[in-house]
Every structure is written in C-alpha cells, then in structure tokens.
Design a protein around this motif. Structure first.
Motif, short mmCIF file in Angstrom:
data_model
loop_
_atom_site.label_atom_id
_atom_site.label_comp_id
_atom_site.label_asym_id
_atom_site.label_seq_id
_atom_site.Cartn_x
_atom_site.Cartn_y
_atom_site.Cartn_z
N LEU A 126 0.84 -1.20 0.00
CA LEU A 126 0.00 0.00 0.00
C LEU A 126 0.88 1.25 0.00
N GLU A 150 -4.88 9.42 -0.91
CA GLU A 150 -6.04 8.97 -1.69
C GLU A 150 -6.85 7.92 -0.95
N THR A 151 -8.09 7.81 -1.32
CA THR A 151 -8.93 6.73 -0.81
C THR A 151 -8.27 5.39 -1.10
N GLY A 152 -8.20 4.58 -0.07
CA GLY A 152 -7.60 3.25 -0.25
C GLY A 152 -6.10 3.22 -0.15
N SER A 153 -5.48 4.36 0.19
CA SER A 153 -4.01 4.38 0.27
C SER A 153 -3.49 3.75 1.57
N GLY A 154 -4.40 3.54 2.53
CA GLY A 154 -4.00 2.82 3.74
C GLY A 154 -3.98 3.65 5.01
N LYS A 155 -4.59 4.82 4.97
CA LYS A 155 -4.57 5.68 6.16
C LYS A 155 -5.22 4.99 7.36
N SER A 156 -6.42 4.47 7.18
CA SER A 156 -7.14 3.90 8.32
C SER A 156 -6.55 2.58 8.80
N THR A 157 -6.16 1.73 7.86
CA THR A 157 -5.69 0.40 8.26
C THR A 157 -4.20 0.38 8.61
N GLN A 158 -3.40 1.20 7.91
CA GLN A 158 -1.95 1.09 8.10
C GLN A 158 -1.38 2.03 9.16
N SER A 166 -15.50 -2.80 9.88
CA SER A 166 -14.78 -3.34 8.73
C SER A 166 -13.27 -3.09 8.84
N VAL A 167 -12.90 -1.87 9.22
CA VAL A 167 -11.47 -1.57 9.34
C VAL A 167 -10.86 -2.38 10.48
N ARG A 215 -10.17 -5.83 9.31
CA ARG A 215 -9.01 -5.86 8.43
C ARG A 215 -7.70 -5.78 9.22
N1 ATP Z 1 -12.25 -5.02 5.49
C1 ATP Z 1 -11.45 -5.04 4.42
N2 ATP Z 1 -11.39 -6.14 3.63
C2 ATP Z 1 -10.59 -6.17 2.54
N3 ATP Z 1 -9.79 -5.17 2.18
C3 ATP Z 1 -9.80 -4.07 2.91
C4 ATP Z 1 -10.62 -3.93 4.07
N4 ATP Z 1 -10.41 -2.71 4.62
C5 ATP Z 1 -9.49 -2.11 3.81
N5 ATP Z 1 -9.13 -2.94 2.81
C6 ATP Z 1 -8.15 -2.61 1.73
O1 ATP Z 1 -7.04 -1.96 2.32
C7 ATP Z 1 -6.71 -0.79 1.59
C8 ATP Z 1 -6.51 0.37 2.53
O2 ATP Z 1 -7.74 0.75 3.11
P1 ATP Z 1 -7.84 1.95 4.13
O3 ATP Z 1 -9.25 1.94 4.67
O4 ATP Z 1 -6.72 1.88 5.11
O5 ATP Z 1 -7.61 3.21 3.19
P2 ATP Z 1 -7.83 4.76 3.52
O6 ATP Z 1 -6.65 5.48 2.98
O7 ATP Z 1 -8.13 4.95 4.97
O8 ATP Z 1 -9.13 5.08 2.65
P3 ATP Z 1 -10.29 6.16 2.93
O9 ATP Z 1 -9.69 7.52 2.69
O10 ATP Z 1 -11.33 5.82 1.90
O11 ATP Z 1 -10.80 5.97 4.34
C9 ATP Z 1 -7.81 -0.56 0.57
O12 ATP Z 1 -7.24 -0.56 -0.70
C10 ATP Z 1 -8.78 -1.67 0.74
O13 ATP Z 1 -8.95 -2.34 -0.49
#
Ligand code: ATP
Length: 112
Positions: free
Chosen positions: A4, A28-36, A64-65, A68
């Motif tokens: 990511l 960007e959306t999906g770049s990993g802010k919330s999960t990483q 969901s987060v 993950r």
């Molecule tokens: N529950 C899940 N199951 C599968 N994949 C997930 C899950 N949650 C996140 N991901 C994947 O992990 C990646 C990072 O997600 P994350 O939510 O960390 O992004 P983000 O930068 O916080 O996005 P946003 O700005 O939309 O909140 C995404 O590309 C997504 O496909």
C-alpha cells in the motif's frame, strides 16, 4: 499489506509524529490511512502506555477496518485489535488498536 502506498512513507510519518503533537496525513482513498497508520504506530511502540484510537465516520466502517487490521495482525477481534460502536463494545484489557465511530468518542473517553 506491504504494497500500500502509505507504507513507503512510514519513516517520514514516524519522524513527523515524533516531532509534532498534531499531524495531518492526506492520501487517496484506499491508500492505507485507516488500516496502516495505526499498525505503523503500534509497531513503533506508541501503544505501550495507552491505546491507539482510530475514528471512523460510520459504524460499519469501524467494524470493517477493525476486522481488516485484526486479520493483518493475525489476532481475533477484541484482543489486541477491537472496536467500539453504539451497543457493541468489542474490546478487552488486551486491546491496543481501537476503532470507533466518531460519535462514540466522547462516551468512550468519559467511560475510560
Ligand atoms: N475489510 C477489508 N477487507 C478487505 N480489504 C480491505 C478492508 N479494509 C481495507 N481494505 C483494503 O485496504 C486498503 C486500505 O484501506 P484503508 O481503509 O486503510 O484506506 P484509507 O486510505 O483509509 O481510505 P479512505 O480515505 O477511503 O478511508 C484498501 O485498498 C482496501 O482495499
């Protein structure tokens, strides 16, 4: 999730967090802010004296987060990774990364 985009900025993020009380990360959306971000801070020891709390705008996103992150940490929900939403508290003494819905933050901080 080593591929990511945010992972490439780990050193910069940790350095910036060390030097500033408030840090804004834009990506960007999906770049990993919330999960990483919480996992980066967790492996750098930021949960040693407390909890890394992550807010999400909606309940479903908090759940969901947290699922993950728990999966990536290889733990069960309610152990090191948990969530707290209205009517559902999946945390324990072990919880160090906590996902919560925004409107729940005040309730949680009063309770703790
Ligand atoms: N529950 C899940 N199951 C599968 N994949 C997930 C899950 N949650 C996140 N991901 C994947 O992990 C990646 C990072 O997600 P994350 O939510 O960390 O992004 P983000 O930068 O916080 O996005 P946003 O700005 O939309 O909140 C995404 O590309 C997504 O496909």
């Amino acid at each position: 999730m080593g591929d990511l985009p945010i992972v490439r900025f780990e050193e910069k993020i940790v350095e910036t967090v060390k030097e500033n009380p408030v840090v804004v990360v834009i990506g960007e959306t999906g770049s990993g802010k919330s999960t990483q971000l919480p996992q980066i801070l967790y492996r750098r020891g930021y949960a040693k004296s407390g909890i890394i709390a992550v807010t999400q705008p909606r309940r479903v996103a908090a759940v969901s987060v947290s699922r993950r992150v728990a999966q990536e940490q290889n733990v069960r929900i309610g152990e090191e990774v948990g969530y707290a939403i209205r009517f559902e508290d999946r945390t324990s003494e072990k919880t160090r990364i906590l996902l919560m819905e925004c409107s729940f933050v005040r309730v949680f901080s009063i309770r703790s």
